[in-house]
Design a protein around this motif. Structure first.
Motif, PDB file in Angstrom:
ATOM      1  N   VAL A 101     -19.541  11.095 -41.609  1.00 31.20           N
ATOM      2  CA  VAL A 101     -18.668  11.895 -41.150  1.00 31.20           C
ATOM      3  C   VAL A 101     -19.290  12.811 -40.258  1.00 31.20           C
ATOM      4  CG1 VAL A 101     -17.269  13.966 -41.743  1.00 31.20           C
ATOM      5  CG2 VAL A 101     -17.149  11.897 -43.246  1.00 31.20           C
ATOM      6  N   ALA A 102     -20.316  13.219 -40.485  1.00 30.63           N
ATOM      7  CA  ALA A 102     -21.082  14.143 -39.297  1.00 30.63           C
ATOM      8  C   ALA A 102     -21.101  13.477 -37.963  1.00 30.63           C
ATOM      9  CB  ALA A 102     -22.459  14.696 -39.976  1.00 30.63           C
ATOM     10  N   LYS A 103     -21.462  12.322 -38.109  1.00 33.78           N
ATOM     11  CA  LYS A 103     -21.500  11.280 -36.817  1.00 33.78           C
ATOM     12  C   LYS A 103     -20.280  11.356 -36.160  1.00 33.78           C
ATOM     13  CE  LYS A 103     -25.911  10.747 -36.717  1.00 33.78           C
ATOM     14  NZ  LYS A 103     -26.825  11.261 -35.618  1.00 33.78           N
ATOM     15  N   ASN A 104     -19.464  11.116 -36.911  1.00 28.70           N
ATOM     16  CA  ASN A 104     -17.941  11.122 -36.266  1.00 28.70           C
ATOM     17  C   ASN A 104     -17.472  12.531 -35.721  1.00 28.70           C
ATOM     18  OD1 ASN A 104     -15.840   8.542 -36.798  1.00 28.70           O
ATOM     19  ND2 ASN A 104     -17.600   8.439 -38.222  1.00 28.70           N
ATOM     20  N   TYR A 105     -17.808  13.518 -36.372  1.00 26.90           N
ATOM     21  CA  TYR A 105     -17.410  14.938 -36.058  1.00 26.90           C
ATOM     22  C   TYR A 105     -18.282  15.115 -34.698  1.00 26.90           C
ATOM     23  CZ  TYR A 105     -17.800  19.834 -35.980  1.00 26.90           C
ATOM     24  OH  TYR A 105     -17.951  21.294 -35.799  1.00 26.90           O
ATOM     25  N   GLU A 106     -19.629  15.038 -34.799  1.00 27.73           N
ATOM     26  CA  GLU A 106     -20.303  15.178 -33.437  1.00 27.73           C
ATOM     27  C   GLU A 106     -19.654  14.639 -32.218  1.00 27.73           C
ATOM     28  OE1 GLU A 106     -24.509  13.735 -34.336  1.00 27.73           O
ATOM     29  OE2 GLU A 106     -24.710  15.217 -35.776  1.00 27.73           O
ATOM     30  N   ALA A 107     -19.260  13.308 -32.284  1.00 27.02           N
ATOM     31  CA  ALA A 107     -18.838  12.678 -31.310  1.00 27.02           C
ATOM     32  C   ALA A 107     -17.369  13.232 -30.853  1.00 27.02           C
ATOM     33  CB  ALA A 107     -18.707  11.236 -31.534  1.00 27.02           C
ATOM     34  N   LEU A 108     -16.737  13.500 -31.804  1.00 28.21           N
ATOM     35  CA  LEU A 108     -15.477  14.058 -31.424  1.00 28.21           C
ATOM     36  C   LEU A 108     -15.369  15.611 -30.945  1.00 28.21           C
ATOM     37  CD1 LEU A 108     -12.122  13.701 -32.005  1.00 28.21           C
ATOM     38  CD2 LEU A 108     -12.618  14.857 -34.216  1.00 28.21           C
ATOM     39  N   GLU A 109     -16.697  16.357 -31.461  1.00 27.45           N
ATOM     40  CA  GLU A 109     -16.781  17.720 -30.876  1.00 27.45           C
ATOM     41  C   GLU A 109     -17.030  17.577 -29.364  1.00 27.45           C
ATOM     42  OE1 GLU A 109     -19.140  21.627 -32.036  1.00 27.45           O
ATOM     43  OE2 GLU A 109     -20.051  19.698 -32.410  1.00 27.45           O
ATOM     44  N   SER A 110     -17.847  16.650 -29.255  1.00 25.68           N
ATOM     45  CA  SER A 110     -18.275  16.391 -27.795  1.00 25.68           C
ATOM     46  C   SER A 110     -17.364  16.072 -26.804  1.00 25.68           C
ATOM     47  CB  SER A 110     -19.461  15.292 -27.740  1.00 25.68           C
ATOM     48  OG  SER A 110     -19.937  15.200 -26.366  1.00 25.68           O
ATOM     49  N   ALA A 111     -16.360  15.138 -27.306  1.00 28.66           N
ATOM     50  CA  ALA A 111     -15.278  14.689 -26.421  1.00 28.66           C
ATOM     51  C   ALA A 111     -14.277  16.139 -26.338  1.00 28.66           C
ATOM     52  CB  ALA A 111     -14.414  13.642 -27.281  1.00 28.66           C
ATOM     53  N   TYR A 112     -14.114  16.847 -27.369  1.00 27.03           N
ATOM     54  CA  TYR A 112     -13.443  18.057 -27.222  1.00 27.03           C
ATOM     55  C   TYR A 112     -13.951  19.034 -26.280  1.00 27.03           C
ATOM     56  CZ  TYR A 112     -10.728  21.990 -28.307  1.00 27.03           C
ATOM     57  OH  TYR A 112      -9.797  23.098 -28.325  1.00 27.03           O
ATOM     58  N   ASN A 113     -15.038  19.288 -26.449  1.00 27.64           N
ATOM     59  CA  ASN A 113     -15.825  20.282 -25.460  1.00 27.64           C
ATOM     60  C   ASN A 113     -15.838  19.778 -23.997  1.00 27.64           C
ATOM     61  OD1 ASN A 113     -16.420  22.076 -27.289  1.00 27.64           O
ATOM     62  ND2 ASN A 113     -18.557  21.215 -27.795  1.00 27.64           N
ATOM     63  N   LYS A 114     -15.826  18.454 -23.813  1.00 28.03           N
ATOM     64  CA  LYS A 114     -15.774  17.949 -22.348  1.00 28.03           C
ATOM     65  C   LYS A 114     -14.182  17.632 -21.928  1.00 28.03           C
ATOM     66  CE  LYS A 114     -19.731  15.103 -22.664  1.00 28.03           C
ATOM     67  NZ  LYS A 114     -20.491  13.634 -23.015  1.00 28.03           N
ATOM     68  N   GLY A 115     -13.407  18.233 -22.629  1.00 27.26           N
ATOM     69  CA  GLY A 115     -11.843  18.231 -22.301  1.00 27.26           C
ATOM     70  C   GLY A 115     -11.306  16.598 -22.501  1.00 27.26           C
ATOM     71  N   GLN A 116     -11.863  15.922 -22.956  1.00 28.71           N
ATOM     72  CA  GLN A 116     -11.366  14.542 -23.186  1.00 28.71           C
ATOM     73  C   GLN A 116     -10.426  14.158 -24.393  1.00 28.71           C
ATOM     74  OE1 GLN A 116     -15.329  12.841 -23.596  1.00 28.71           O
ATOM     75  NE2 GLN A 116     -15.484  12.116 -21.642  1.00 28.71           N
ATOM     76  N   VAL A 117     -10.291  15.181 -25.223  1.00 29.12           N
ATOM     77  CA  VAL A 117      -9.299  15.022 -26.282  1.00 29.12           C
ATOM     78  C   VAL A 117      -8.786  16.574 -26.391  1.00 29.12           C
ATOM     79  CG1 VAL A 117     -10.095  13.031 -27.544  1.00 29.12           C
ATOM     80  CG2 VAL A 117     -10.800  15.346 -28.242  1.00 29.12           C
ATOM     81  N   ASP A 118      -7.610  16.736 -26.964  1.00 25.22           N
ATOM     82  CA  ASP A 118      -6.907  18.026 -27.182  1.00 25.22           C
ATOM     83  C   ASP A 118      -7.190  18.412 -28.814  1.00 25.22           C
ATOM     84  OD1 ASP A 118      -4.973  16.611 -28.337  1.00 25.22           O
ATOM     85  OD2 ASP A 118      -3.677  17.140 -26.874  1.00 25.22           O
ATOM     86  N   LEU A 119      -6.865  19.590 -29.192  1.00 29.50           N
ATOM     87  CA  LEU A 119      -6.858  20.051 -30.476  1.00 29.50           C
ATOM     88  C   LEU A 119      -5.723  19.119 -31.474  1.00 29.50           C
ATOM     89  CD1 LEU A 119      -8.417  21.937 -32.443  1.00 29.50           C
ATOM     90  CD2 LEU A 119      -6.690  23.670 -31.886  1.00 29.50           C
ATOM     91  N   HIS A 120      -4.846  18.841 -30.734  1.00 31.99           N
ATOM     92  CA  HIS A 120      -3.728  18.175 -31.312  1.00 31.99           C
ATOM     93  C   HIS A 120      -4.389  16.840 -32.055  1.00 31.99           C
ATOM     94  CE1 HIS A 120       0.265  16.618 -32.705  1.00 31.99           C
ATOM     95  NE2 HIS A 120      -0.018  15.591 -31.988  1.00 31.99           N
ATOM     96  N   PHE A 121      -5.091  16.040 -30.861  1.00 30.44           N
ATOM     97  CA  PHE A 121      -5.819  14.970 -31.263  1.00 30.44           C
ATOM     98  C   PHE A 121      -6.843  15.037 -32.211  1.00 30.44           C
ATOM     99  CE2 PHE A 121      -9.202  11.731 -30.805  1.00 30.44           C
ATOM    100  CZ  PHE A 121      -8.611  10.776 -30.822  1.00 30.44           C
TER     101      PHE A 121
END
Length: 143
Positions: A101-121
């Motif tokens: 879960v932590a590894k998935n979260y890190e990747a998701l957080e990085s994508a969000y911070n880069k603007g590659q995904v939005d909060l809804h996603f």
């Protein structure tokens, strides 16, 4: 009850941390975090793009978590699920769950911070994260 409650609490905790970090990250310059995920835009219909986020595992890190070499991990993975590998290495299945879960979260957080995904996603992704990780932990290779 304990088996259901703890993973649910962890997922909710990660969501709250994610939201807090996301809000504070918007007001600061963030350092670049290496992103093991793969995100691409696919055209669908009339010019609308859809974001696809795929978490790409870092097998070296995963093998290290299991106290194995990559080759040893892949050999064991031929016949065993991740839970079975964890048990054979003396690792609690909850620790494996939290690690994934932590590894998935890190990747998701990085994508969000880069603007590659939005909060809804992010919210949609996190809703299914517990179930997806549990399935991944139990999956065996099919021949």
């Amino acid at each position: 009850m304990k088996k259901i409650l703890y993973p649910s609490i962890v997922v909710m905790f990660l969501i709250s941390i994610f939201l807090y970090n996301s809000i504070s990250a918007k007001s600061q310059t963030s350092e670049s975090i290496e992103n093991p995920s793969h995100i691409e835009k696919k055209d669908e219909g009339k010019g609308e793009g859809r974001v696809v986020f795929n978490y790409k595992k870092d097998f070296k890190s995963l093998a290290n978590f299991f106290n194995l070499t990559e080759n040893e991990y892949f050999q064991m993975r031929e016949e065993k699920s991740m839970i079975e590998i964890a048990e054979s290495q003396g690792i609690n299945k909850d620790d494996l769950f939290y690690y994934l879960v932590a590894k998935n979260y890190e990747a998701l957080e990085s994508a969000y911070n880069k603007g590659q995904v939005d909060l809804h996603f992010v919210m949609d992704y996190v809703l299914y994260l517990k179930k997806d990780v549990e399935q991944e932990m139990q999956a065996k290779r099919e021949d």
